[in-house]
Design a protein around this motif. Sequence first.
Motif, PDB file in Angstrom:
ATOM      1  N   SER A   1       0.827  -1.211   0.000  1.00  0.00           N
ATOM      2  CA  SER A   1       0.000   0.000   0.000  1.00  0.00           C
ATOM      3  C   SER A   1       0.857   1.255   0.000  1.00  0.00           C
ATOM      4  CB  SER A   1      -0.924  -0.012   1.221  1.00  0.00           C
ATOM      5  OG  SER A   1      -1.648   1.194   1.318  1.00  0.00           O
ATOM      6  N   ARG A   2       1.910   1.275   0.796  1.00  0.00           N
ATOM      7  CA  ARG A   2       2.794   2.428   0.853  1.00  0.00           C
ATOM      8  C   ARG A   2       3.418   2.709  -0.517  1.00  0.00           C
ATOM      9  NH1 ARG A   2       5.293   4.123   5.674  1.00  0.00           N
ATOM     10  NH2 ARG A   2       3.621   4.727   7.101  1.00  0.00           N
ATOM     11  N   ILE A   3       3.893   1.653  -1.176  1.00  0.00           N
ATOM     12  CA  ILE A   3       4.531   1.814  -2.485  1.00  0.00           C
ATOM     13  C   ILE A   3       3.531   2.309  -3.519  1.00  0.00           C
ATOM     14  CG2 ILE A   3       5.631   0.527  -4.369  1.00  0.00           C
ATOM     15  CD1 ILE A   3       6.857  -1.260  -2.145  1.00  0.00           C
ATOM     16  N   VAL A   4       2.341   1.712  -3.540  1.00  0.00           N
ATOM     17  CA  VAL A   4       1.321   2.107  -4.517  1.00  0.00           C
ATOM     18  C   VAL A   4       0.884   3.547  -4.281  1.00  0.00           C
ATOM     19  CG1 VAL A   4      -1.032   1.648  -5.319  1.00  0.00           C
ATOM     20  CG2 VAL A   4       0.543  -0.244  -4.908  1.00  0.00           C
ATOM     21  N   ARG A   5       0.686   3.945  -3.032  1.00  0.00           N
ATOM     22  CA  ARG A   5       0.288   5.325  -2.748  1.00  0.00           C
ATOM     23  C   ARG A   5       1.342   6.313  -3.226  1.00  0.00           C
ATOM     24  NH1 ARG A   5       1.870   8.928   0.889  1.00  0.00           N
ATOM     25  NH2 ARG A   5       0.428  10.630   1.459  1.00  0.00           N
ATOM     26  N   ALA A   6       2.608   6.048  -2.914  1.00  0.00           N
ATOM     27  CA  ALA A   6       3.672   6.966  -3.322  1.00  0.00           C
ATOM     28  C   ALA A   6       3.744   7.095  -4.837  1.00  0.00           C
ATOM     29  CB  ALA A   6       5.011   6.484  -2.763  1.00  0.00           C
ATOM     30  N   GLN A   7       3.635   5.964  -5.530  1.00  0.00           N
ATOM     31  CA  GLN A   7       3.691   5.996  -6.986  1.00  0.00           C
ATOM     32  C   GLN A   7       2.459   6.691  -7.577  1.00  0.00           C
ATOM     33  OE1 GLN A   7       6.182   5.319  -8.678  1.00  0.00           O
ATOM     34  NE2 GLN A   7       5.526   5.004 -10.789  1.00  0.00           N
ATOM     35  N   THR A   8       1.289   6.471  -6.963  1.00  0.00           N
ATOM     36  CA  THR A   8       0.066   7.103  -7.451  1.00  0.00           C
ATOM     37  C   THR A   8       0.142   8.623  -7.312  1.00  0.00           C
ATOM     38  OG1 THR A   8      -1.242   5.155  -6.866  1.00  0.00           O
ATOM     39  CG2 THR A   8      -2.437   7.216  -7.174  1.00  0.00           C
TER      40      THR A   8
ATOM     41  N   ASP B   1       1.045  14.543 -17.167  1.00  0.00           N
ATOM     42  CA  ASP B   1       0.147  15.062 -18.198  1.00  0.00           C
ATOM     43  C   ASP B   1      -0.880  14.045 -18.662  1.00  0.00           C
ATOM     44  OD1 ASP B   1       1.446  17.451 -18.049  1.00  0.00           O
ATOM     45  OD2 ASP B   1       2.730  17.111 -19.796  1.00  0.00           O
ATOM     46  N   PHE B   2      -0.440  12.782 -18.869  1.00  0.00           N
ATOM     47  CA  PHE B   2      -1.380  11.814 -19.437  1.00  0.00           C
ATOM     48  C   PHE B   2      -2.518  11.498 -18.468  1.00  0.00           C
ATOM     49  CE2 PHE B   2       1.565   9.124 -17.149  1.00  0.00           C
ATOM     50  CZ  PHE B   2       0.806   8.056 -16.692  1.00  0.00           C
ATOM     51  N   VAL B   3      -2.258  11.575 -17.160  1.00  0.00           N
ATOM     52  CA  VAL B   3      -3.319  11.363 -16.185  1.00  0.00           C
ATOM     53  C   VAL B   3      -4.243  12.579 -16.145  1.00  0.00           C
ATOM     54  CG1 VAL B   3      -3.844  10.935 -13.760  1.00  0.00           C
ATOM     55  CG2 VAL B   3      -1.869   9.835 -14.816  1.00  0.00           C
ATOM     56  N   ALA B   4      -3.665  13.775 -16.193  1.00  0.00           N
ATOM     57  CA  ALA B   4      -4.485  14.986 -16.208  1.00  0.00           C
ATOM     58  C   ALA B   4      -5.353  15.037 -17.460  1.00  0.00           C
ATOM     59  CB  ALA B   4      -3.574  16.219 -16.144  1.00  0.00           C
ATOM     60  N   ALA B   5      -4.807  14.594 -18.594  1.00  0.00           N
ATOM     61  CA  ALA B   5      -5.588  14.582 -19.840  1.00  0.00           C
ATOM     62  C   ALA B   5      -6.765  13.628 -19.728  1.00  0.00           C
ATOM     63  CB  ALA B   5      -4.687  14.188 -21.003  1.00  0.00           C
ATOM     64  N   SER B   6      -6.568  12.496 -19.071  1.00  0.00           N
ATOM     65  CA  SER B   6      -7.654  11.542 -18.886  1.00  0.00           C
ATOM     66  C   SER B   6      -8.753  12.131 -18.014  1.00  0.00           C
ATOM     67  CB  SER B   6      -7.116  10.250 -18.256  1.00  0.00           C
ATOM     68  OG  SER B   6      -8.156   9.342 -17.975  1.00  0.00           O
ATOM     69  N   ARG B   7      -8.379  12.848 -16.961  1.00  0.00           N
ATOM     70  CA  ARG B   7      -9.386  13.460 -16.094  1.00  0.00           C
ATOM     71  C   ARG B   7     -10.140  14.559 -16.836  1.00  0.00           C
ATOM     72  NH1 ARG B   7      -8.988  12.612 -10.687  1.00  0.00           N
ATOM     73  NH2 ARG B   7     -11.073  13.523 -10.752  1.00  0.00           N
ATOM     74  N   LEU B   8      -9.414  15.369 -17.657  1.00  0.00           N
ATOM     75  CA  LEU B   8     -10.056  16.437 -18.416  1.00  0.00           C
ATOM     76  C   LEU B   8     -11.002  15.887 -19.477  1.00  0.00           C
ATOM     77  CD1 LEU B   8      -7.073  18.915 -18.890  1.00  0.00           C
ATOM     78  CD2 LEU B   8      -9.089  19.237 -17.449  1.00  0.00           C
ATOM     79  N   ALA B   9     -10.723  14.666 -19.954  1.00  0.00           N
ATOM     80  CA  ALA B   9     -11.589  14.039 -20.954  1.00  0.00           C
ATOM     81  C   ALA B   9     -12.872  13.497 -20.339  1.00  0.00           C
ATOM     82  CB  ALA B   9     -10.836  12.920 -21.663  1.00  0.00           C
ATOM     83  N   GLY B  10     -13.001  13.597 -19.018  1.00  0.00           N
ATOM     84  CA  GLY B  10     -14.245  13.178 -18.369  1.00  0.00           C
ATOM     85  C   GLY B  10     -14.174  11.835 -17.665  1.00  0.00           C
TER      86      GLY B  10
ATOM     87  N   ALA C   1      -7.678   5.322 -12.926  1.00  0.00           N
ATOM     88  CA  ALA C   1      -6.772   4.393 -12.248  1.00  0.00           C
ATOM     89  C   ALA C   1      -6.624   3.103 -13.040  1.00  0.00           C
ATOM     90  CB  ALA C   1      -7.297   4.103 -10.843  1.00  0.00           C
ATOM     91  N   ARG C   2      -7.752   2.599 -13.561  1.00  0.00           N
ATOM     92  CA  ARG C   2      -7.712   1.330 -14.288  1.00  0.00           C
ATOM     93  C   ARG C   2      -6.980   1.449 -15.618  1.00  0.00           C
ATOM     94  NH1 ARG C   2     -12.632   0.858 -14.803  1.00  0.00           N
ATOM     95  NH2 ARG C   2     -12.933   1.170 -17.038  1.00  0.00           N
ATOM     96  N   ARG C   3      -7.220   2.531 -16.335  1.00  0.00           N
ATOM     97  CA  ARG C   3      -6.680   2.652 -17.691  1.00  0.00           C
ATOM     98  C   ARG C   3      -5.317   3.332 -17.747  1.00  0.00           C
ATOM     99  NH1 ARG C   3     -10.975   4.430 -22.111  1.00  0.00           N
ATOM    100  NH2 ARG C   3      -9.194   3.697 -23.333  1.00  0.00           N
ATOM    101  N   GLU C   4      -5.032   4.240 -16.813  1.00  0.00           N
ATOM    102  CA  GLU C   4      -3.803   5.024 -16.895  1.00  0.00           C
ATOM    103  C   GLU C   4      -2.787   4.657 -15.808  1.00  0.00           C
ATOM    104  OE1 GLU C   4      -3.533   6.737 -19.479  1.00  0.00           O
ATOM    105  OE2 GLU C   4      -5.620   6.957 -20.116  1.00  0.00           O
ATOM    106  N   LEU C   5      -3.257   4.444 -14.593  1.00  0.00           N
ATOM    107  CA  LEU C   5      -2.329   4.231 -13.487  1.00  0.00           C
ATOM    108  C   LEU C   5      -1.865   2.784 -13.349  1.00  0.00           C
ATOM    109  CD1 LEU C   5      -3.902   6.510 -10.719  1.00  0.00           C
ATOM    110  CD2 LEU C   5      -2.035   7.027 -12.287  1.00  0.00           C
TER     111      LEU C   5
END
Length: 325
Positions: A190-197, A204-213, A220-224
């Motif tokens: 859990s510690r490792i996953v939280r830090a990486q998340t 940018d690619f995660v922010a783009a996914s959130r901006l796309a709705g 988390a499933r598709r990008e992280l």
Amino acid sequence: MTALTDATAPVAGLPATGAARQVWRRLRTRPAALVSAAVLLLLVLLALAAPLLAALAGQDPHAYHDDLVDSARGGVPYGSFGGASADHWLGVEPGTGRDLFVRLLYGARISLLVALGATVVQVLVGLLVGLAAGLGNRWVDATLGRITDVFLALPFLVLAIALTAVVPRDFPRPLLLILVIGLLGWAGTSRIVRAQTLTLKSLDFVAASRLAGSGRWRTARRELLPSLAAPVITYAAILVPTNIVVEASLSFLGVGVTPPTPSWGQMLSTAQTWFRADPAYVLLPAGLLFTTVLAFTVLGDAVRTALDPREAGRLGVGTRKETSR
């Protein structure tokens, strides 16, 4: 923690197949990793084929052979090397005469099943809690962080002994060990996953996914998750040998797998009274346990280096500096 957090960098941006090929090319340059993988593959195949090999040897792991032990000497097997013969390839168990080769094979099934099953539970729970902490608000992150700290601070072995001791004996012991070890040991993942998340969600690619709705869990499933695969796999490779030792310890202490089901730790516990009269009964399960843990440890270190070759470079540079001094 830093090495594991950075582990995705060398393979990020590559297709899954390309990343796998790159990791495989790096692993092939490490002979120790290949030998360890071959040893583990052989052990797994032998464990899976235990019923077939037992039938081939004409032995049953639970069959007693009183005629093969010397009752006048307390049950010491007749003959040298623990009673090894054409019928009993590695000898027999002192006191009972049960075939040692077959019991070691069935013991491998238990050790590997519990270790791998507990690792799966640890990874799944740790992944869910770590993602929830990393993607949640401050209150969620703080709450899950404190729960994780509590589990990290718990006396793992003492609590595992207590939990396995109070559960009724008719509950399947391998399943109980998987649940106890898995549900007590997820905090590191859990510690490792939280830090990486937390690191990935600002990219940018995660922010783009959130901006796309996309929602949090869809992101988390598709990008992280693809980017989390490398550190999670690396840490899982470290967890497996640790869980093998924990299972053996619990069985050694009498709260793990119960007789007549064979287990390496259980055999070592019984062997305490026979190490002078029949050293083979101690050395065989201890040697297999040591070899398995060593092979998993070497392979886990190789996987870590293959996923993050910069770590090997940092270690090498540090070594050269120390040597030059």
